[in-house]
Write a protein that holds these residues in place. Sequence first.
Motif, PDB file in Angstrom:
ATOM      1  N   TYR A 195      74.707  40.039 -11.112  1.00 26.51           N
ATOM      2  CA  TYR A 195      76.041  39.517 -11.433  1.00 26.51           C
ATOM      3  C   TYR A 195      76.196  38.108 -10.887  1.00 26.51           C
ATOM      4  O   TYR A 195      76.679  37.197 -11.581  1.00 26.51           O
ATOM      5  N   VAL A 196      75.803  37.902  -9.645  1.00 20.14           N
ATOM      6  CA  VAL A 196      75.900  36.570  -9.047  1.00 20.14           C
ATOM      7  C   VAL A 196      75.043  35.573  -9.829  1.00 20.14           C
ATOM      8  O   VAL A 196      75.467  34.442 -10.092  1.00 20.14           O
ATOM      9  N   ALA A 197      73.850  35.982 -10.220  1.00 19.67           N
ATOM     10  CA  ALA A 197      72.935  35.093 -10.936  1.00 19.67           C
ATOM     11  C   ALA A 197      73.494  34.676 -12.292  1.00 19.67           C
ATOM     12  O   ALA A 197      73.231  33.564 -12.761  1.00 19.67           O
ATOM     13  N   THR A 198      74.276  35.545 -12.922  1.00 20.57           N
ATOM     14  CA  THR A 198      74.790  35.269 -14.262  1.00 20.57           C
ATOM     15  C   THR A 198      76.232  34.766 -14.266  1.00 20.57           C
ATOM     16  O   THR A 198      76.794  34.519 -15.326  1.00 20.57           O
ATOM     17  N   HIS A 199      76.822  34.615 -13.082  1.00 27.57           N
ATOM     18  CA  HIS A 199      78.183  34.094 -12.979  1.00 27.57           C
ATOM     19  C   HIS A 199      78.177  32.960 -11.958  1.00 27.57           C
ATOM     20  O   HIS A 199      78.381  33.183 -10.754  1.00 27.57           O
ATOM     21  N   PRO A 200      77.940  31.741 -12.407  1.00 26.69           N
ATOM     22  CA  PRO A 200      77.733  30.608 -11.500  1.00 26.69           C
ATOM     23  C   PRO A 200      78.871  30.370 -10.508  1.00 26.69           C
ATOM     24  O   PRO A 200      78.612  29.870  -9.400  1.00 26.69           O
ATOM     25  N   SER A 201      80.094  30.703 -10.873  1.00 21.39           N
ATOM     26  CA  SER A 201      81.195  30.401  -9.954  1.00 21.39           C
ATOM     27  C   SER A 201      81.163  31.253  -8.694  1.00 21.39           C
ATOM     28  O   SER A 201      81.837  30.933  -7.707  1.00 21.39           O
ATOM     29  N   THR A 202      80.379  32.334  -8.702  1.00 25.25           N
ATOM     30  CA  THR A 202      80.250  33.153  -7.489  1.00 25.25           C
ATOM     31  C   THR A 202      79.186  32.605  -6.535  1.00 25.25           C
ATOM     32  O   THR A 202      79.094  33.055  -5.385  1.00 25.25           O
ATOM     33  N   GLN A 203      78.404  31.653  -6.984  1.00 23.16           N
ATOM     34  CA  GLN A 203      77.248  31.208  -6.201  1.00 23.16           C
ATOM     35  C   GLN A 203      77.584  30.321  -5.004  1.00 23.16           C
ATOM     36  O   GLN A 203      76.929  30.431  -3.957  1.00 23.16           O
ATOM     37  N   PRO A 204      78.592  29.418  -5.075  1.00 23.16           N
ATOM     38  CA  PRO A 204      78.909  28.638  -3.872  1.00 23.16           C
ATOM     39  C   PRO A 204      79.321  29.495  -2.681  1.00 23.16           C
ATOM     40  O   PRO A 204      78.897  29.239  -1.543  1.00 23.16           O
ATOM     41  N   ALA A 205      80.145  30.512  -2.903  1.00 25.72           N
ATOM     42  CA  ALA A 205      80.540  31.392  -1.806  1.00 25.72           C
ATOM     43  C   ALA A 205      79.342  32.172  -1.280  1.00 25.72           C
ATOM     44  O   ALA A 205      79.207  32.398  -0.071  1.00 25.72           O
ATOM     45  N   ALA A 206      78.451  32.589  -2.191  1.00 20.89           N
ATOM     46  CA  ALA A 206      77.257  33.308  -1.768  1.00 20.89           C
ATOM     47  C   ALA A 206      76.364  32.419  -0.903  1.00 20.89           C
ATOM     48  O   ALA A 206      75.798  32.866   0.098  1.00 20.89           O
ATOM     49  N   ALA A 207      76.265  31.158  -1.276  1.00 24.44           N
ATOM     50  CA  ALA A 207      75.454  30.222  -0.494  1.00 24.44           C
ATOM     51  C   ALA A 207      76.059  30.015   0.891  1.00 24.44           C
ATOM     52  O   ALA A 207      75.332  29.945   1.897  1.00 24.44           O
TER      53      ALA A 207
ATOM     54  N   GLY B 238      92.403  25.590   2.849  1.00 22.29           N
ATOM     55  CA  GLY B 238      93.257  26.008   1.747  1.00 22.29           C
ATOM     56  C   GLY B 238      92.422  25.939   0.480  1.00 22.29           C
ATOM     57  O   GLY B 238      91.966  24.859   0.089  1.00 22.29           O
ATOM     58  N   LEU B 239      92.180  27.058  -0.147  1.00 22.03           N
ATOM     59  CA  LEU B 239      91.248  27.113  -1.267  1.00 22.03           C
ATOM     60  C   LEU B 239      91.861  26.650  -2.581  1.00 22.03           C
ATOM     61  O   LEU B 239      91.152  26.432  -3.552  1.00 22.03           O
ATOM     62  N   HIS B 240      93.168  26.488  -2.603  1.00 20.05           N
ATOM     63  CA  HIS B 240      93.876  26.205  -3.843  1.00 20.05           C
ATOM     64  C   HIS B 240      94.504  24.813  -3.828  1.00 20.05           C
ATOM     65  O   HIS B 240      94.733  24.222  -2.772  1.00 20.05           O
ATOM     66  N   THR B 241      94.818  24.337  -5.018  1.00 19.05           N
ATOM     67  CA  THR B 241      95.467  23.050  -5.185  1.00 19.05           C
ATOM     68  C   THR B 241      96.982  23.224  -5.251  1.00 19.05           C
ATOM     69  O   THR B 241      97.483  24.117  -5.931  1.00 19.05           O
ATOM     70  N   PHE B 242      97.685  22.367  -4.516  1.00 19.26           N
ATOM     71  CA  PHE B 242      99.140  22.298  -4.588  1.00 19.26           C
ATOM     72  C   PHE B 242      99.537  20.859  -4.909  1.00 19.26           C
ATOM     73  O   PHE B 242      98.707  19.953  -4.884  1.00 19.26           O
ATOM     74  N   PHE B 243     100.839  20.670  -5.195  1.00 23.46           N
ATOM     75  CA  PHE B 243     101.360  19.338  -5.474  1.00 23.46           C
ATOM     76  C   PHE B 243     102.530  19.037  -4.556  1.00 23.46           C
ATOM     77  O   PHE B 243     103.319  19.923  -4.211  1.00 23.46           O
ATOM     78  N   MET B 244     102.638  17.770  -4.149  1.00 23.82           N
ATOM     79  CA  MET B 244     103.829  17.261  -3.489  1.00 23.82           C
ATOM     80  C   MET B 244     104.598  16.416  -4.500  1.00 23.82           C
ATOM     81  O   MET B 244     103.988  15.665  -5.273  1.00 23.82           O
ATOM     82  N   ASN B 245     105.914  16.538  -4.486  1.00 20.11           N
ATOM     83  CA  ASN B 245     106.760  15.799  -5.420  1.00 20.11           C
ATOM     84  C   ASN B 245     107.679  14.858  -4.649  1.00 20.11           C
ATOM     85  O   ASN B 245     108.385  15.293  -3.737  1.00 20.11           O
ATOM     86  N   ASP B 246     107.679  13.572  -5.021  1.00 21.60           N
ATOM     87  CA  ASP B 246     108.549  12.624  -4.328  1.00 21.60           C
ATOM     88  C   ASP B 246     109.880  12.471  -5.064  1.00 21.60           C
ATOM     89  O   ASP B 246     110.111  13.104  -6.102  1.00 21.60           O
TER      90      ASP B 246
ATOM     91  N   SER C  69      86.726  28.074  -6.725  1.00 21.15           N
ATOM     92  CA  SER C  69      85.319  28.237  -6.333  1.00 21.15           C
ATOM     93  C   SER C  69      84.621  26.893  -6.207  1.00 21.15           C
ATOM     94  O   SER C  69      83.477  26.830  -5.763  1.00 21.15           O
ATOM     95  N   GLN C  70      85.299  25.805  -6.589  1.00 24.36           N
ATOM     96  CA  GLN C  70      84.731  24.458  -6.495  1.00 24.36           C
ATOM     97  C   GLN C  70      85.415  23.680  -5.378  1.00 24.36           C
ATOM     98  O   GLN C  70      86.640  23.554  -5.357  1.00 24.36           O
ATOM     99  N   ALA C  71      84.630  23.147  -4.455  1.00 22.58           N
ATOM    100  CA  ALA C  71      85.169  22.268  -3.419  1.00 22.58           C
ATOM    101  C   ALA C  71      85.327  20.862  -3.993  1.00 22.58           C
ATOM    102  O   ALA C  71      84.546  20.438  -4.845  1.00 22.58           O
TER     103      ALA C  71
END
Length: 326
Positions: free
Chosen positions: A157-169, A187-195, A261-263
Amino acid sequence: MNKFVKIALVSLLPLVSSQTVVAQEKTAVDMINLFEKLAGKQPGFRKAHARGVCASGEFMPNKSLSNYSTSELFKTDKVPATIRFSLGGGNPMADERAPGARGMAIQLKLPSGAMHNIVGNSTPVFAAKDPDTFFGFLETLIPGEDGKVDMRKVGQYVATHPSTQPAAAWQRTAKTPYSYANTEFFGLHTFFMNDSNGNETKFRWHTTPDLGVKVIEKEALATLENGFLEKHLTEQFANETISYTISISLGRKEDTNIDPSQAWPADRPTEVMGKLTLTSVGGKACDSINFDPNVISAGFKSSDDPVLRMRSPAYAVSFGKRLSGQ
């Protein structure tokens, strides 16, 4: 516990379809049920990050960030904070000596009474790019009739689903933290600040321990008692100041908003968001808190990251079961 199981139980984040409220609730329940298959039923405990320790603190925000956000957070000198440190996974008796992810959840109480949550893990990336991929990965970890996980199936599963590979590494080289006071969190997620002009600035946060990062080498693990993380934290608090610098990376247009899954590239400009200092360790203040990361103050906005957006329903399911002793 094998390394792939530890990856899966890093944070056990809830993930559901956003198409309808009914679908969200059903998928959230399915996810919580899957967590219980992996960790066993643990009545009265969180279904993710079950083992942890509570603390209280003060957060001193960087007021200059009011240029980016209208949040009242950046208009005050300091605000009280409730912090929960934890191990990934749903087992409240999980072995703290095992290497892998740790969690940090912060709830800030603003002057108006509004709450602002900041939630992250010691892993720099999430285990998959979206709910479906993560759910499928967790399904491969369900033991067979012999009580064992089919590691060949997991590996395929990891081999065929690339987005799982960074965490595995990351997991392959992860070491056991010495203390929550010596662990960095992302913080693994993106947020926004609003001015005030309606401009948006996207960011991801990162917490650095002011006492420095410290790990325990494999050879020394056998000398530790299970439960050392809270012990070390308590001893350090009695003898020195435990504090963290929370920084934010400012993203560019090309940096993903929706794939945890992407830094982001390490060269992104950063700003200090503020300083968090512990004022006590222990207690039950965290028991009644649902650390939903989508609870944020006006002047901030959540991204369309499907993992982030779908945390709320499953957190709610877990919270309800915990309070009702299930």
